[in-house]
Design a protein around this motif. Structure first.
Motif, PDB file in Angstrom:
ATOM      1  N   MET A   7      -2.572  -3.814  36.668  1.00 58.00           N
ATOM      2  CA  MET A   7      -3.072  -2.588  37.258  1.00 58.00           C
ATOM      3  C   MET A   7      -2.700  -2.595  38.743  1.00 58.00           C
ATOM      4  SD  MET A   7      -7.066  -1.269  37.679  1.00 58.00           S
ATOM      5  CE  MET A   7      -7.652  -2.660  36.818  1.00 58.00           C
ATOM      6  N   HIS A   8      -2.088  -1.480  39.181  1.00 59.83           N
ATOM      7  CA  HIS A   8      -1.679  -1.348  40.584  1.00 59.83           C
ATOM      8  C   HIS A   8      -2.676  -0.441  41.294  1.00 59.83           C
ATOM      9  CE1 HIS A   8       1.064  -1.490  43.942  1.00 59.83           C
ATOM     10  NE2 HIS A   8       0.980  -0.167  44.045  1.00 59.83           N
ATOM     11  N   LYS A   9      -3.303  -0.947  42.315  1.00 59.37           N
ATOM     12  CA  LYS A   9      -4.324  -0.203  43.061  1.00 59.37           C
ATOM     13  C   LYS A   9      -3.675   0.859  43.946  1.00 59.37           C
ATOM     14  CE  LYS A   9      -7.953  -2.990  42.041  1.00 59.37           C
ATOM     15  NZ  LYS A   9      -7.442  -4.186  41.585  1.00 59.37           N
ATOM     16  N   ALA A  10      -4.327   2.016  44.033  1.00 59.09           N
ATOM     17  CA  ALA A  10      -3.834   3.111  44.879  1.00 59.09           C
ATOM     18  C   ALA A  10      -4.026   2.744  46.343  1.00 59.09           C
ATOM     19  CB  ALA A  10      -4.576   4.397  44.562  1.00 59.09           C
ATOM     20  N   GLY A  11      -3.019   3.100  47.159  1.00 55.66           N
ATOM     21  CA  GLY A  11      -3.074   2.816  48.577  1.00 55.66           C
ATOM     22  C   GLY A  11      -3.905   3.834  49.348  1.00 55.66           C
ATOM     23  N   PHE A  12      -4.139   3.510  50.601  1.00 55.05           N
ATOM     24  CA  PHE A  12      -4.970   4.342  51.479  1.00 55.05           C
ATOM     25  C   PHE A  12      -4.461   5.774  51.570  1.00 55.05           C
ATOM     26  CE2 PHE A  12      -5.646   6.251  55.648  1.00 55.05           C
ATOM     27  CZ  PHE A  12      -7.030   6.302  55.683  1.00 55.05           C
ATOM     28  N   TRP A  13      -3.169   5.971  51.871  1.00 52.74           N
ATOM     29  CA  TRP A  13      -2.653   7.310  52.129  1.00 52.74           C
ATOM     30  C   TRP A  13      -2.705   8.197  50.893  1.00 52.74           C
ATOM     31  CZ3 TRP A  13      -2.960   8.928  56.710  1.00 52.74           C
ATOM     32  CH2 TRP A  13      -2.774   8.052  57.785  1.00 52.74           C
ATOM     33  N   ARG A  14      -2.414   7.642  49.739  1.00 51.63           N
ATOM     34  CA  ARG A  14      -2.494   8.450  48.512  1.00 51.63           C
ATOM     35  C   ARG A  14      -3.938   8.873  48.257  1.00 51.63           C
ATOM     36  NH1 ARG A  14       1.304   6.346  43.793  1.00 51.63           N
ATOM     37  NH2 ARG A  14       0.672   8.366  42.990  1.00 51.63           N
ATOM     38  N   ARG A  15      -4.865   7.950  48.479  1.00 56.95           N
ATOM     39  CA  ARG A  15      -6.278   8.284  48.303  1.00 56.95           C
ATOM     40  C   ARG A  15      -6.726   9.290  49.352  1.00 56.95           C
ATOM     41  NH1 ARG A  15      -9.667   2.880  47.498  1.00 56.95           N
ATOM     42  NH2 ARG A  15     -11.299   4.469  47.358  1.00 56.95           N
ATOM     43  N   PHE A  16      -6.278   9.120  50.588  1.00 58.48           N
ATOM     44  CA  PHE A  16      -6.640  10.028  51.676  1.00 58.48           C
ATOM     45  C   PHE A  16      -6.166  11.450  51.372  1.00 58.48           C
ATOM     46  CE2 PHE A  16      -5.342  12.218  55.586  1.00 58.48           C
ATOM     47  CZ  PHE A  16      -6.555  12.275  56.251  1.00 58.48           C
ATOM     48  N   PHE A  17      -4.885  11.593  50.990  1.00 62.22           N
ATOM     49  CA  PHE A  17      -4.360  12.934  50.725  1.00 62.22           C
ATOM     50  C   PHE A  17      -4.970  13.548  49.460  1.00 62.22           C
ATOM     51  CE2 PHE A  17      -0.914  11.606  53.657  1.00 62.22           C
ATOM     52  CZ  PHE A  17      -1.118  12.611  54.587  1.00 62.22           C
ATOM     53  N   ALA A  18      -5.360  12.740  48.502  1.00 61.09           N
ATOM     54  CA  ALA A  18      -6.054  13.255  47.323  1.00 61.09           C
ATOM     55  C   ALA A  18      -7.388  13.875  47.723  1.00 61.09           C
ATOM     56  CB  ALA A  18      -6.273  12.139  46.307  1.00 61.09           C
ATOM     57  N   VAL A  19      -8.102  13.221  48.634  1.00 58.93           N
ATOM     58  CA  VAL A  19      -9.374  13.751  49.120  1.00 58.93           C
ATOM     59  C   VAL A  19      -9.146  15.051  49.895  1.00 58.93           C
ATOM     60  CG1 VAL A  19     -11.280  13.343  50.726  1.00 58.93           C
ATOM     61  CG2 VAL A  19     -10.584  11.554  49.138  1.00 58.93           C
ATOM     62  N   VAL A  20      -8.120  15.087  50.748  1.00 67.97           N
ATOM     63  CA  VAL A  20      -7.815  16.297  51.512  1.00 67.97           C
ATOM     64  C   VAL A  20      -7.501  17.458  50.572  1.00 67.97           C
ATOM     65  CG1 VAL A  20      -6.155  17.355  53.097  1.00 67.97           C
ATOM     66  CG2 VAL A  20      -7.065  15.073  53.588  1.00 67.97           C
ATOM     67  N   ILE A  21      -6.671  17.207  49.576  1.00 70.61           N
ATOM     68  CA  ILE A  21      -6.314  18.250  48.607  1.00 70.61           C
ATOM     69  C   ILE A  21      -7.557  18.731  47.870  1.00 70.61           C
ATOM     70  CG2 ILE A  21      -5.082  18.684  46.438  1.00 70.61           C
ATOM     71  CD1 ILE A  21      -2.884  16.755  47.595  1.00 70.61           C
ATOM     72  N   ASP A  22      -8.409  17.811  47.432  1.00 69.11           N
ATOM     73  CA  ASP A  22      -9.627  18.196  46.724  1.00 69.11           C
ATOM     74  C   ASP A  22     -10.559  19.027  47.601  1.00 69.11           C
ATOM     75  OD1 ASP A  22      -8.830  16.976  44.400  1.00 69.11           O
ATOM     76  OD2 ASP A  22      -9.945  15.120  44.780  1.00 69.11           O
ATOM     77  N   HIS A  23     -10.670  18.669  48.879  1.00 70.80           N
ATOM     78  CA  HIS A  23     -11.531  19.434  49.786  1.00 70.80           C
ATOM     79  C   HIS A  23     -10.971  20.826  50.047  1.00 70.80           C
ATOM     80  CE1 HIS A  23     -14.682  16.588  50.744  1.00 70.80           C
ATOM     81  NE2 HIS A  23     -13.765  15.642  50.744  1.00 70.80           N
ATOM     82  N   ILE A  24      -9.671  20.926  50.197  1.00 68.59           N
ATOM     83  CA  ILE A  24      -9.061  22.242  50.396  1.00 68.59           C
ATOM     84  C   ILE A  24      -9.301  23.111  49.172  1.00 68.59           C
ATOM     85  CG2 ILE A  24      -6.852  23.472  50.578  1.00 68.59           C
ATOM     86  CD1 ILE A  24      -5.927  21.128  52.400  1.00 68.59           C
ATOM     87  N   PHE A  25      -9.094  22.549  47.986  1.00 68.19           N
ATOM     88  CA  PHE A  25      -9.296  23.299  46.756  1.00 68.19           C
ATOM     89  C   PHE A  25     -10.751  23.725  46.609  1.00 68.19           C
ATOM     90  CE2 PHE A  25     -10.411  23.465  42.240  1.00 68.19           C
ATOM     91  CZ  PHE A  25      -9.591  24.498  41.850  1.00 68.19           C
TER      92      PHE A  25
END
Length: 104
Positions: A1-19
């Protein structure tokens, strides 16, 4: 299992908040405009309101169409600027929903 990095998690949160903010704004405007006599809080403070082209209160469906149509008006902000050239002072979302914004 490969853990998600900071930036991918950060931008996922930004996208979710915008939506989610977009969904909230659509619901906020739809409910207030249709149930509060064409007003949102900002419109009430500024002394303006939304009416149908036949000067009747706006329905829930009309308010929803107007609110969702703002997505088109946000394209390069052209839909909002359009009212400066339009003889009826309508934005693109006003034209689509067949509404006017009038002084209260």
């Amino acid at each position: 299992m490969h853990k998600a990095g900071f930036w991918r998690r950060f931008f996922a949160v930004v996208i979710d908040h915008i939506f989610s903010l977009g969904v909230f704004i659509i619901l906020y405007e739809t409910i207030l405009v249709s149930q509060w006599g064409g007003y949102t809080v900002g419109k009430k403070i500024m002394g303006i309101r939304v009416v149908s082209v036949d000067d009747k209160p706006i329905s829930l469906v009309e308010a929803f169409v107007r609110s969702i149509s703002k997505i088109l008006s946000y394209f390069l902000f052209l839909g909002f600027l359009w009212m400066l050239l339009d003889p009826e002072s309508q934005t693109w979302h006003d034209k689509i929903a067949e509404t006017y914004v009038v002084e209260a």
